[in-house]
Design a protein around this motif. Sequence first.
Motif, PDB file in Angstrom:
ATOM      1  N   TRP A 103      10.870   9.277   4.720  1.00 23.38           N
ATOM      2  CA  TRP A 103       9.899   8.453   4.441  1.00 23.38           C
ATOM      3  C   TRP A 103       9.550   7.145   5.299  1.00 23.38           C
ATOM      4  N   GLU A 104       8.525   6.880   5.548  1.00 22.99           N
ATOM      5  CA  GLU A 104       8.106   5.567   5.906  1.00 22.99           C
ATOM      6  C   GLU A 104       6.914   5.192   6.020  1.00 22.99           C
ATOM      7  N   ALA A 134      12.830   5.314  10.800  1.00 26.33           N
ATOM      8  CA  ALA A 134      14.113   5.896   9.437  1.00 26.33           C
ATOM      9  C   ALA A 134      14.552   7.197  10.082  1.00 26.33           C
ATOM     10  N   GLY A 135      13.900   8.053  10.933  1.00 27.58           N
ATOM     11  CA  GLY A 135      14.312   9.297  11.287  1.00 27.58           C
ATOM     12  C   GLY A 135      13.461  10.480  10.561  1.00 27.58           C
ATOM     13  N   GLY A 180       0.882  -1.273  -0.137  1.00 27.76           N
ATOM     14  CA  GLY A 180       0.126   0.328  -0.532  1.00 27.76           C
ATOM     15  C   GLY A 180       0.821   1.471   0.009  1.00 27.76           C
ATOM     16  N   ALA A 181       2.090   1.088   0.712  1.00 29.08           N
ATOM     17  CA  ALA A 181       2.802   2.427  -0.098  1.00 29.08           C
ATOM     18  C   ALA A 181       1.783   3.744   1.412  1.00 29.08           C
ATOM     19  N   VAL A 182       1.651   3.081   2.510  1.00 26.85           N
ATOM     20  CA  VAL A 182       1.352   4.414   2.987  1.00 26.85           C
ATOM     21  C   VAL A 182       1.584   4.724   3.742  1.00 26.85           C
ATOM     22  N   PRO A 183       2.345   6.503   3.935  1.00 22.35           N
ATOM     23  CA  PRO A 183       3.039   6.894   4.959  1.00 22.35           C
ATOM     24  C   PRO A 183       2.536   6.962   6.424  1.00 22.35           C
ATOM     25  N   LYS A 184       3.324   6.786   7.591  1.00 24.97           N
ATOM     26  CA  LYS A 184       2.690   6.067   9.049  1.00 24.97           C
ATOM     27  C   LYS A 184       2.100   7.871   9.662  1.00 24.97           C
ATOM     28  N   GLU A 185       2.401   8.581   8.866  1.00 27.70           N
ATOM     29  CA  GLU A 185       1.739   9.958   9.180  1.00 27.70           C
ATOM     30  C   GLU A 185       0.150  10.010   8.914  1.00 27.70           C
ATOM     31  N   LYS A 186       0.034   8.963   7.747  1.00 29.45           N
ATOM     32  CA  LYS A 186      -1.730   8.817   7.718  1.00 29.45           C
ATOM     33  C   LYS A 186      -2.517   8.910   8.874  1.00 29.45           C
TER      34      LYS A 186
END
Length: 234
Positions: free
Chosen positions: A156-157, A151-152, A135-141
């Motif tokens: 992107w994570e 990863a900092g 899904g490559a959904v960013p953790k911010e979601k």
Amino acid sequence: MPKEQHPTCAKCGKRVCEPRIGAKETPPLAEAPPFCPMKLHSPVLEQVLSEYEKPEVREFARLASIQEFECYERTPAGLRTKIPRIEELIQFAHKCDFKKLGLAFCLGLAREARTLTEILEYQGFEVVSVCCKVGAVPKEKIGLRPEEKIAGPERWESMCNPIAQAEILNAEQVDLGILLGLCVGHDTLFIKYSRVPLTVLAVKDRVTGHNPLAALYLSSSYYRRLLGQTELGG
Ligand code: SF4
């Protein structure tokens, strides 16, 4: 007021549920401790017996117990274990006539997932696999702050997406889902959303080679902190 009793098999020294008696004798259930679920939840135990009368459940349970039996062998030296879990899984899947297996794995175990796929395909199964980052959904979601990314903050994570893993394996109608190395909590969500039968090949433990019981076995020495003791073992 007396403390309410809850089932606590883990603290039982009686084990009258697995008595060492002859096949025709009766288990001494009256000797069970007061916290025994056989005393506290007898209606549940009655009720679940009817589940095993459903032909498909009975057959599944029968095959599982035959598989359990076949994991041991009687030798002149006594009863011995015979096969690792991966062979247990392969044998059981063949017994159940499963054709299509679904692997839900953590990207941190991508190599293991590839090897497992090769083995399962060699053993004649069709293998569908879905990694946790699908899904490559960013953790911010899901509300993570930048400083909460492994990863900092600048990187992107992708979030782990166990619901997508489960729903994709549901959509693929796999005969059996296999969990490989999902994190605590992500595995919980995966199990919650899965609608296919599941088994676990391995759970994630980042510091013990995915063997969480290692820390438990060392809880009287190097992992004494688990029991509130700070002093290290020698
Ligand atoms: S079921 Fe009852 S007898 Fe068996 S381990 Fe649990 S408490 Fe003990």
